[in-house]
Write an enzyme that holds these catalytic residues in place. Sequence first.
Site, mmCIF file in Angstrom:
data_model
loop_
_atom_site.group_PDB
_atom_site.id
_atom_site.type_symbol
_atom_site.label_atom_id
_atom_site.label_comp_id
_atom_site.label_asym_id
_atom_site.label_seq_id
_atom_site.Cartn_x
_atom_site.Cartn_y
_atom_site.Cartn_z
ATOM 1 N N LYS A 1 -0.990 -1.041 -4.459
ATOM 2 C CA LYS A 1 -2.447 -0.188 -3.808
ATOM 3 C C LYS A 1 -1.804 1.222 -3.853
ATOM 4 C CE LYS A 1 -4.789 0.154 0.467
ATOM 5 N NZ LYS A 1 -5.551 -0.661 1.330
ATOM 6 N N ASP B 1 -6.962 3.287 -3.517
ATOM 7 C CA ASP B 1 -7.816 3.340 -1.974
ATOM 8 C C ASP B 1 -8.026 4.964 -1.543
ATOM 9 O OD1 ASP B 1 -8.758 3.208 0.407
ATOM 10 O OD2 ASP B 1 -7.202 1.941 1.366
ATOM 11 N N LYS C 1 -2.676 5.045 -2.694
ATOM 12 C CA LYS C 1 -3.658 6.031 -1.923
ATOM 13 C C LYS C 1 -3.781 7.286 -2.869
ATOM 14 C CE LYS C 1 -3.725 3.739 1.898
ATOM 15 N NZ LYS C 1 -5.257 3.525 2.578
ATOM 16 N N LYS D 1 -10.534 -6.581 7.581
ATOM 17 C CA LYS D 1 -9.470 -6.187 8.590
ATOM 18 C C LYS D 1 -10.264 -6.905 9.607
ATOM 19 C CE LYS D 1 -7.678 -1.988 6.303
ATOM 20 N NZ LYS D 1 -7.722 -0.360 6.584
ATOM 21 N N SER E 1 0.869 -1.112 0.101
ATOM 22 C CA SER E 1 -0.137 -0.174 -0.029
ATOM 23 C C SER E 1 1.010 1.302 0.039
ATOM 24 C CB SER E 1 -0.946 -0.047 1.400
ATOM 25 O OG SER E 1 -1.679 1.314 1.365
ATOM 26 N N GLY F 1 -4.525 -4.115 5.733
ATOM 27 C CA GLY F 1 -3.564 -3.825 7.045
ATOM 28 C C GLY F 1 -3.866 -2.529 7.594
ATOM 29 N N ASP G 1 -13.908 -1.007 2.640
ATOM 30 C CA ASP G 1 -13.198 -1.179 3.868
ATOM 31 C C ASP G 1 -13.813 -0.671 4.914
ATOM 32 O OD1 ASP G 1 -11.132 -1.058 5.760
ATOM 33 O OD2 ASP G 1 -9.709 0.040 4.497
ATOM 34 N N GLU H 1 -11.058 1.393 -3.490
ATOM 35 C CA GLU H 1 -11.317 1.051 -2.219
ATOM 36 C C GLU H 1 -12.054 2.195 -1.692
ATOM 37 O OE1 GLU H 1 -8.236 -1.010 -0.224
ATOM 38 O OE2 GLU H 1 -8.656 -0.622 1.642
HETATM 39 O O1 OSB Z 1 -7.181 2.194 4.258
HETATM 40 O O2 OSB Z 1 -6.372 0.228 4.347
HETATM 41 C C1 OSB Z 1 -6.318 1.374 4.640
HETATM 42 C C2 OSB Z 1 -3.290 2.295 6.917
HETATM 43 C C3 OSB Z 1 -3.842 3.002 7.746
HETATM 44 C C4 OSB Z 1 -5.152 3.142 7.640
HETATM 45 C C5 OSB Z 1 -6.146 2.632 6.576
HETATM 46 C C6 OSB Z 1 -5.482 1.949 5.744
HETATM 47 C C7 OSB Z 1 -4.069 1.670 5.672
HETATM 48 C C8 OSB Z 1 -3.403 1.122 4.738
HETATM 49 C C9 OSB Z 1 -1.876 0.147 4.957
HETATM 50 O O3 OSB Z 1 -3.673 0.987 3.612
HETATM 51 C C10 OSB Z 1 -1.671 -1.201 4.590
HETATM 52 C C11 OSB Z 1 -0.748 -1.757 5.409
HETATM 53 O O4 OSB Z 1 -0.936 -2.285 6.634
HETATM 54 O O5 OSB Z 1 0.343 -2.378 4.705
HETATM 55 MG MG MG Z 2 -8.279 1.252 2.810
#
Ligand code: OSB
Ligand code: MG
Length: 377
Positions: A165, A193, A167, A267, A139, A295, A243, A218
Amino acid sequence: MTVTIRTLNMHEIRLPLREPFTISSGTMSTRRILLLELTSMEGATVWAECVAGATPNYSPETIDTCALAIREWIAPRVLGRTFDHPNDVTPELERNFRGNKMAKAAIEMGVWALCATHDGVSLAELLGGQREKIETGISLGIQATPADLVERAKAAFAEGYRKVKIKIQPGSDIEFLKAAREAVGNDAALMADANNAYTTADFDHLAQFDELNLMMIEQPLAWDDVVQHAELQKRMRTPICLDESITGCDRAADMIALGSGRIVNIKPGRVGGFSESIRIHDLCAKHGVPVWCGGMLESGVGRSYNVALASLPNFTLPGDLSPSARYWDRDIVTPEWTMDREGRVTVPRSEPGIGVTVDVDRVADLTVRQETLSESP
Ligand code: OSB
Ligand code: MG
């Protein structure tokens, strides 16, 4: 299988991330982590992790609200209690007790690990997981420029990651995604995401994402929405993955009934633990909806729980389960989590319990706050 909870020990540690992680709702540089040490009357000790962050920008919970919930309402319900099966924890914690899923999950998952440890089986085996290796995704936080993103995405695929992924937020989206897509080729597993960065006013803009051939987008809309996501999904070919909105199995059922998305990011911390995660997993499997394990920038402790869960059969898409070195200079567990050249993490199926050893001296050094909860005599 029967386990009686003796003590709950809360440790807050601070672990600096190797690089700041930016999502649409904020940047994190150091992870404040609430670790839980559970002991049983039978003499076992396990470590668990509460995934809540320092601020309520992902869900309403924070590590401080979780510590409060655990001390005031969760500990009194579990200390001295005998559980015949870890599935009995969630009903106990849900009775007249709303929300606070991340706080509940930390204890519920810890009880699964205690039972696995007692029975001498791996957590993955106790959960019913079959898989021996889990395909891993990375991510990537929001980058300063499309060129920075291109560099990161190319490096990730070169390392072996099976999914990247990205952001996004308004102003750092199409241009960034397009640059990444052009650099890695049309077949590479790319997704975005948004962490709730868009609204119904952005539907036309989001519809343009269809040309990017993303595996999924996402949680583009509000953190607690399933209705508007259904409207958006009608206007997009790209599958929506939820999510934040999937806080339990009922919301997954709503998503399926309304068509708010076609994929679920599970999660376990977000949904109250493993029992609820398995219910969502099973419901999605019944409806042909693939799931993957998300995660929350967990330490090696939380990661072991995610890896165990991701060994279940309907986790058919790569999880956000990057190796320890992607996040930390040094993790708090041995062995650290690693990824092979094919971008897979190995499920420690031959070890009882969570499959990694917590470096307790290191945790003691990193601890800024500690509290032991036990039944009053
Ligand atoms: O939206 O998936 C998410 C981390 C903190 C808060 C929200 C998210 C995330 C990640 C991290 O995308 C993914 C990882 O732990 O590698
Ligand atoms: Mg997410």
